[in-house]
Design a protein around this motif. Structure first.
Motif, PDB file in Angstrom:
ATOM      1  N   PRO A  86      49.628  65.214  46.296  1.00 56.64           N
ATOM      2  CA  PRO A  86      48.342  64.828  46.880  1.00 56.64           C
ATOM      3  C   PRO A  86      47.110  65.178  46.037  1.00 56.64           C
ATOM      4  O   PRO A  86      46.060  64.592  46.237  1.00 56.64           O
ATOM      5  N   ARG A  87      47.233  66.072  45.086  1.00 53.42           N
ATOM      6  CA  ARG A  87      46.064  66.423  44.268  1.00 53.42           C
ATOM      7  C   ARG A  87      46.056  65.746  42.896  1.00 53.42           C
ATOM      8  O   ARG A  87      45.108  65.882  42.145  1.00 53.42           O
ATOM      9  N   GLN A  88      47.113  65.044  42.582  1.00 54.76           N
ATOM     10  CA  GLN A  88      47.208  64.387  41.276  1.00 54.76           C
ATOM     11  C   GLN A  88      46.246  63.213  41.194  1.00 54.76           C
ATOM     12  O   GLN A  88      46.027  62.494  42.160  1.00 54.76           O
ATOM     13  N   ARG A  89      45.651  63.022  40.009  1.00 51.49           N
ATOM     14  CA  ARG A  89      44.767  61.900  39.731  1.00 51.49           C
ATOM     15  C   ARG A  89      45.448  60.988  38.721  1.00 51.49           C
ATOM     16  O   ARG A  89      46.320  61.422  37.969  1.00 51.49           O
ATOM     17  N   PHE A  90      45.019  59.733  38.668  1.00 51.33           N
ATOM     18  CA  PHE A  90      45.698  58.742  37.837  1.00 51.33           C
ATOM     19  C   PHE A  90      44.712  58.031  36.917  1.00 51.33           C
ATOM     20  O   PHE A  90      43.602  57.714  37.313  1.00 51.33           O
ATOM     21  N   VAL A  91      45.180  57.785  35.696  1.00 50.13           N
ATOM     22  CA  VAL A  91      44.419  57.016  34.721  1.00 50.13           C
ATOM     23  C   VAL A  91      45.320  55.883  34.241  1.00 50.13           C
ATOM     24  O   VAL A  91      46.123  56.070  33.340  1.00 50.13           O
ATOM     25  N   PRO A  92      45.223  54.718  34.873  1.00 51.70           N
ATOM     26  CA  PRO A  92      46.006  53.580  34.392  1.00 51.70           C
ATOM     27  C   PRO A  92      45.341  52.984  33.152  1.00 51.70           C
ATOM     28  O   PRO A  92      44.111  52.869  33.095  1.00 51.70           O
ATOM     29  N   ALA A  93      46.140  52.643  32.157  1.00 49.92           N
ATOM     30  CA  ALA A  93      45.607  52.079  30.912  1.00 49.92           C
ATOM     31  C   ALA A  93      46.500  50.943  30.445  1.00 49.92           C
ATOM     32  O   ALA A  93      47.712  50.972  30.645  1.00 49.92           O
ATOM     33  N   GLY A  94      45.896  49.950  29.813  1.00 48.75           N
ATOM     34  CA  GLY A  94      46.673  48.836  29.303  1.00 48.75           C
ATOM     35  C   GLY A  94      45.925  48.099  28.220  1.00 48.75           C
ATOM     36  O   GLY A  94      44.692  48.093  28.181  1.00 48.75           O
ATOM     37  N   TYR A  95      46.690  47.473  27.357  1.00 52.48           N
ATOM     38  CA  TYR A  95      46.138  46.704  26.248  1.00 52.48           C
ATOM     39  C   TYR A  95      46.726  45.294  26.280  1.00 52.48           C
ATOM     40  O   TYR A  95      47.922  45.134  26.483  1.00 52.48           O
ATOM     41  N   SER A  96      45.891  44.288  26.105  1.00 54.19           N
ATOM     42  CA  SER A  96      46.325  42.900  26.063  1.00 54.19           C
ATOM     43  C   SER A  96      47.057  42.562  27.364  1.00 54.19           C
ATOM     44  O   SER A  96      46.477  42.689  28.445  1.00 54.19           O
ATOM     45  N   GLN A  97      48.308  42.168  27.306  1.00 52.25           N
ATOM     46  CA  GLN A  97      49.061  41.842  28.510  1.00 52.25           C
ATOM     47  C   GLN A  97      49.112  43.048  29.451  1.00 52.25           C
ATOM     48  O   GLN A  97      49.060  42.901  30.667  1.00 52.25           O
ATOM     49  N   GLY A  98      49.187  44.239  28.890  1.00 51.26           N
ATOM     50  CA  GLY A  98      49.171  45.461  29.695  1.00 51.26           C
ATOM     51  C   GLY A  98      47.852  45.648  30.432  1.00 51.26           C
ATOM     52  O   GLY A  98      47.801  46.225  31.509  1.00 51.26           O
ATOM     53  N   ALA A  99      46.754  45.147  29.852  1.00 50.47           N
ATOM     54  CA  ALA A  99      45.460  45.208  30.525  1.00 50.47           C
ATOM     55  C   ALA A  99      45.475  44.335  31.781  1.00 50.47           C
ATOM     56  O   ALA A  99      44.886  44.700  32.797  1.00 50.47           O
ATOM     57  N   SER A 100      46.156  43.202  31.715  1.00 55.73           N
ATOM     58  CA  SER A 100      46.304  42.354  32.908  1.00 55.73           C
ATOM     59  C   SER A 100      47.114  43.073  33.977  1.00 55.73           C
ATOM     60  O   SER A 100      46.807  42.989  35.167  1.00 55.73           O
ATOM     61  N   VAL A 101      48.148  43.800  33.555  1.00 55.70           N
ATOM     62  CA  VAL A 101      48.955  44.587  34.498  1.00 55.70           C
ATOM     63  C   VAL A 101      48.060  45.589  35.220  1.00 55.70           C
ATOM     64  O   VAL A 101      48.068  45.680  36.450  1.00 55.70           O
ATOM     65  N   VAL A 102      47.268  46.343  34.469  1.00 53.85           N
ATOM     66  CA  VAL A 102      46.391  47.358  35.064  1.00 53.85           C
ATOM     67  C   VAL A 102      45.335  46.700  35.941  1.00 53.85           C
ATOM     68  O   VAL A 102      45.105  47.113  37.078  1.00 53.85           O
ATOM     69  N   ASP A 103      44.689  45.687  35.418  1.00 52.92           N
ATOM     70  CA  ASP A 103      43.619  44.992  36.132  1.00 52.92           C
ATOM     71  C   ASP A 103      44.104  44.514  37.498  1.00 52.92           C
ATOM     72  O   ASP A 103      43.451  44.727  38.516  1.00 52.92           O
ATOM     73  N   ASN A 104      45.250  43.893  37.526  1.00 46.79           N
ATOM     74  CA  ASN A 104      45.795  43.393  38.787  1.00 46.79           C
ATOM     75  C   ASN A 104      46.279  44.514  39.697  1.00 46.79           C
ATOM     76  O   ASN A 104      46.136  44.432  40.909  1.00 46.79           O
ATOM     77  N   SER A 105      46.821  45.575  39.128  1.00 42.98           N
ATOM     78  CA  SER A 105      47.353  46.671  39.937  1.00 42.98           C
ATOM     79  C   SER A 105      46.263  47.437  40.673  1.00 42.98           C
ATOM     80  O   SER A 105      46.483  47.925  41.778  1.00 42.98           O
ATOM     81  N   ILE A 106      45.091  47.544  40.058  1.00 46.34           N
ATOM     82  CA  ILE A 106      44.013  48.293  40.712  1.00 46.34           C
ATOM     83  C   ILE A 106      43.148  47.405  41.589  1.00 46.34           C
ATOM     84  O   ILE A 106      42.203  47.864  42.215  1.00 46.34           O
ATOM     85  N   GLY A 107      43.459  46.105  41.619  1.00 45.55           N
ATOM     86  CA  GLY A 107      42.776  45.212  42.535  1.00 45.55           C
ATOM     87  C   GLY A 107      41.493  44.611  42.021  1.00 45.55           C
ATOM     88  O   GLY A 107      40.643  44.194  42.799  1.00 45.55           O
ATOM     89  N   THR A 108      41.329  44.546  40.716  1.00 43.72           N
ATOM     90  CA  THR A 108      40.129  43.925  40.146  1.00 43.72           C
ATOM     91  C   THR A 108      40.534  42.735  39.297  1.00 43.72           C
ATOM     92  O   THR A 108      40.036  42.556  38.194  1.00 43.72           O
ATOM     93  N   SER A 109      41.421  41.937  39.806  1.00 49.46           N
ATOM     94  CA  SER A 109      41.968  40.820  39.041  1.00 49.46           C
ATOM     95  C   SER A 109      40.879  39.982  38.407  1.00 49.46           C
ATOM     96  O   SER A 109      39.907  39.594  39.044  1.00 49.46           O
ATOM     97  N   CYS A 110      41.058  39.735  37.119  1.00 51.53           N
ATOM     98  CA  CYS A 110      40.082  38.929  36.387  1.00 51.53           C
ATOM     99  C   CYS A 110      40.364  37.448  36.561  1.00 51.53           C
ATOM    100  O   CYS A 110      39.697  36.625  35.967  1.00 51.53           O
TER     101      CYS A 110
END
Length: 147
Positions: A86-110
């Motif tokens: 419950p106290r852990q924080r997260f830093v999702p990161a992605g590059y190129s196709q991985g950026a789309s993975v992160v973008d969509n996973s956090i709910g800010t789909s481009c």
């Protein structure tokens, strides 16, 4: 750095950096961006404990569902890990196709990820709202569908 393990096998670190590699990018976290992002977060947050998670997805243009697969493999472990730690924080990161993975996973789909010109596929936001609130930042570079 830890390898991709089931969330139940992970220790509760202070921060977890989850990285989705770019298209054709080598390495577990990604040679071009992921390793550097993890190292920078680790250095900046000392003495806090920092773990990493390598998102399991093909990162290959010949696999049409690569982003969707990565989306599930990023969101499911973060959601499970958030419940277990419950106290852990997260830093999702992605590059190129991985950026789309992160973008969509956090709910800010481009927008749609075009797998072919005639077949757009949208990946739904997948982080549980409680997990999304605990994502302190995200690093997304070179999102293909935003170009």
């Amino acid at each position: 750095m830890r390898q991709s393990l089931s969330p139940a096998a992970l220790a509760c670190t202070d921060v977890d950096v989850s990285v989705a590699r770019g298209t054709f990018e080598p390495g577990a976290l990604g040679l071009f961006v992921g390793d550097a992002v993890h190292a920078a977060v680790q250095s900046r947050l000392q003495p806090r404990s920092v773990s990493s998670y390598a998102v399991n997805h093909p990162a290959d243009l010949s696999e049409p569902a690569s982003v969707q697969q990565g989306n599930r493999d990023l969101a499911d472990p973060v959601t499970s890990q958030a419940a277990a730690c419950p106290r852990q924080r997260f830093v999702p990161a992605g590059y190129s196709q991985g950026a789309s993975v992160v973008d969509n996973s956090i709910g800010t789909s481009c927008g749609p990820l075009w797998t072919t010109r005639s077949s757009p596929q949208r990946t739904p936001a997948s982080f549980h709202p409680g997990s999304r609130r605990r994502s302190r930042t995200s690093a997304a570079s070179g999102i293909p569908s935003a170009s």
